[in-house]
Design an enzyme around this catalytic site. Structure first.
Site, PDB file in Angstrom:
ATOM      1  N   LYS A   1       0.846  -1.132   0.002  1.00  0.00           N
ATOM      2  CA  LYS A   1       0.104   0.186   0.113  1.00  0.00           C
ATOM      3  C   LYS A   1       0.846   1.255  -0.187  1.00  0.00           C
ATOM      4  O   LYS A   1       1.643   1.245   0.721  1.00  0.00           O
ATOM      5  CB  LYS A   1      -0.875   0.141   1.324  1.00  0.00           C
ATOM      6  CG  LYS A   1      -1.911   1.091   1.251  1.00  0.00           C
ATOM      7  CD  LYS A   1      -2.919   1.009   2.560  1.00  0.00           C
ATOM      8  CE  LYS A   1      -4.066   1.933   2.412  1.00  0.00           C
ATOM      9  NZ  LYS A   1      -4.879   1.958   4.031  1.00  0.00           N
TER      10      LYS A   1
ATOM     11  N   SER B   1      -9.615   1.804   2.480  1.00  0.00           N
ATOM     12  CA  SER B   1      -8.853   2.622   2.138  1.00  0.00           C
ATOM     13  C   SER B   1      -7.618   1.717   1.032  1.00  0.00           C
ATOM     14  O   SER B   1      -7.245   2.326   0.173  1.00  0.00           O
ATOM     15  CB  SER B   1      -8.030   3.692   2.782  1.00  0.00           C
ATOM     16  OG  SER B   1      -7.184   3.129   3.727  1.00  0.00           O
TER      17      SER B   1
ATOM     18  N   SER C   1      -9.890  -0.387   6.941  1.00  0.00           N
ATOM     19  CA  SER C   1      -9.263  -0.552   5.447  1.00  0.00           C
ATOM     20  C   SER C   1      -8.616  -1.459   5.103  1.00  0.00           C
ATOM     21  O   SER C   1      -8.183  -1.469   3.890  1.00  0.00           O
ATOM     22  CB  SER C   1      -8.261   1.098   5.516  1.00  0.00           C
ATOM     23  OG  SER C   1      -8.868   2.116   5.482  1.00  0.00           O
TER      24      SER C   1
END
Ligand code: GLN
Length: 470
Positions: free
Chosen positions: A74, A149, A173
């Protein structure tokens, strides 16, 4: 392929790490146009890491489980020498000067890093639509969001653009995108994994965790990244790592709680059906299912949306247009550098949270908002502690509805915040939770959330595995 399959293929010399890496890089080139899971592909790094593993294997040295297994990170986790944008314009040209601790640990195992994945700006959101670089798309239906996210990470795993990925979870997330993309996601106990080198969002809630194809893979990755790090004073050595204890779960003795408050008005009836069926499966396997009460559930979301922006507003003060990142060109003096850089560099949701958080922390309002939210947090924690005296784990949905359409919620922040209704409590109290695919609504995946006691990752992973192998 799963981590296990790659590992076996490598040691049996069915393919080389370099060949495998090239296959994944080619796949990313093809898929990324549609899915937009990757913000940056670190081709040179990946190829050189893969070559090293092939040398290691040819020298017949012991090959760690994750060696040569291509993964994605990420884009709010620092990888030295690689760009790290946090999905924000303000860090568009930022290159990480050092490795996050989780990356160091993966590198020690011989990781192959394919690239950095898309996310909502600074991890604020539930759909990746808040990314400054365009949304990612759900591989199961390109017109829908992958969740957020860590949507890029989950979409990359689901579309076979990598074997596993790292995400971060502040209010859901990791779990939400895992659920929306039909893959597995683990939010570890607060403190189980070092946050050093994770771009700070809400520091009392943030945790890094794995997104994988199977529960077994989640355990492999978690075991590598977890444990005490002197660079993060909130991290601790976790007992499973010290004692390496095999906590075999006996399904016959397992007590599972199902919180009534998670199955009320608002849940999509098809999602509810899938989750109830999964719970039934555990009952068939021999577990004892009891309904439990978490009476403060309805206050968790509002408390989270005070605490989270408050901490975010403090953490994001460092982006001032001076120290690093984007700096407005048209500023006349220092104050204008601050104002214009932040105005032009941050997107709407980030600015909204900074304003909400600054307000909630300001003199005269602090007691009414921030302090009160922290008290609610304790009430939520007490609910869980009480319930955990009677049951081993809790089973709930991850999201009240299936993946929604891109554009459906983005103009209504409140409706976007409601997506997190089943996940934020977990971060407020710091316990671990696993999201695991257990069925579909049409072609859209549905995830089951398995919530455990502090530092009982082993147990929830074992329980997840039971389902997978039933
Ligand atoms: N969707 C939640 C939020 O916007 C959770 C985000 C996260 O876990 N990073 O705050």
């Amino acid at each position: 392929m799963t981590v296990k399959e790659v590992h076996q293929g490598l040691i049996r010399k069915e393919f080389s790490a370099l060949e495998l890496c090239r296959v994944y890089l080619a796949r990313i080139k093809k898929e990324n146009k549609k899915i937009n899971a990757f913000l940056d592909v670190s081709e040179a790094l990946a190829l050189s890491q893969a070559k090293e593993i092939d040398t290691l294997i040819s020298q017949k040295k012991e090959t760690p489980f994750l060696a040569g297994v291509p993964c994605a990170i990420k884009d709010n986790i620092l990888v030295e020498g690689i760009s790290c944008t946090a999905g924000s314009k303000i860090l568009e040209n930022y290159v990480a000067p050092y490795d996050a601790t989780v990356i160091k640990r993966l590198k020690d195992q011989g990781v192959v890093i394919l690239g950095k994945t898309n996310l909502d700006e600074f991890a604020m959101g539930s759909s990746t639509e808040n990314s400054a670089f365009g949304p990612s798309h759900n591989p199961h239906d390109l017109s829908r969001v992958p969740g957020g996210s860590s949507g890029g990470s989950a979409a990359a795993v689901a579309s076979d653009e990598c074997v596993y990925a790292l995400g971060s979870d502040t209010g859901g997330s990791i779990r939400l995108p895992a659920s929306f993309c039909g893959v597995v996601g683990l939010k570890p106990t607060y403190g189980a994994v070092s946050r050093y080198g994770l771009i700070a969002f809400a520091s009392s809630l943030d945790q890094i965790g794995p997104i994988t194809k199977t529960v077994e893979d989640a355990k492999v990755v978690f075991d590598v990244i977890c444990g005490r790090d002197r660079l993060d004073s909130t991290s601790i050595e976790i007992s499973s790592k010290i004692e390496n204890k095999k906590s075999k779960v006996q399904i016959k003795n397992l007590k599972i709680g199902v919180p009534k408050e998670y199955f009320v008005k608002g849940i999509n009836s098809e999602v509810e059906k899938v989750i109830k069926k999964a719970i039934k499966k555990y009952e068939e396997m021999g577990a004892e299912i009891t309904e439990v009460r978490l009476p403060h559930t309805e206050y968790a979301l509002p408390a989270y949306y005070i605490i989270n922006p408050s901490e975010a507003s403090a953490n994001l003060a460092r982006y001032d247009g001076v120290k690093y990142g984007f700096s407005a060109k048209d500023a006349a003096d220092l104050m204008e550098i601050y104002l214009k850089s932040r105005e032009q560099g941050f997107g709407d949701e980030v600015r909204r949270r900074i304003m909400l958080g600054t307000y909630a922390l300001s003199a005269g309002y602090y007691e009414a908002y921030y302090l009160r939210a922290q008290k609610v947090r304790t009430l939520v924690k007490n609910d869980f502690e009480k319930v955990f005296q009677k049951v081993d784990v809790l089973l709930t949905p991850v999201s009240p509805f299936p993946p929604f359409k891109i554009g459906e919620r983005i103009d209504d922040p409140l409706s976007m915040y409601l997506v997190d209704v089943y996940t934020v409590s977990i971060n407020l109290i710091g316990v671990p939770a696993l999201s695991m695919p257990v069925g579909k609504v049409g072609k859209l995946p549905v995830g089951l959330q398995i919530i455990g006691k502090h530092f009982e990752e082993e147990k929830i992973l074992e329980i997840g595995k039971l389902y997978e192998s039933y």
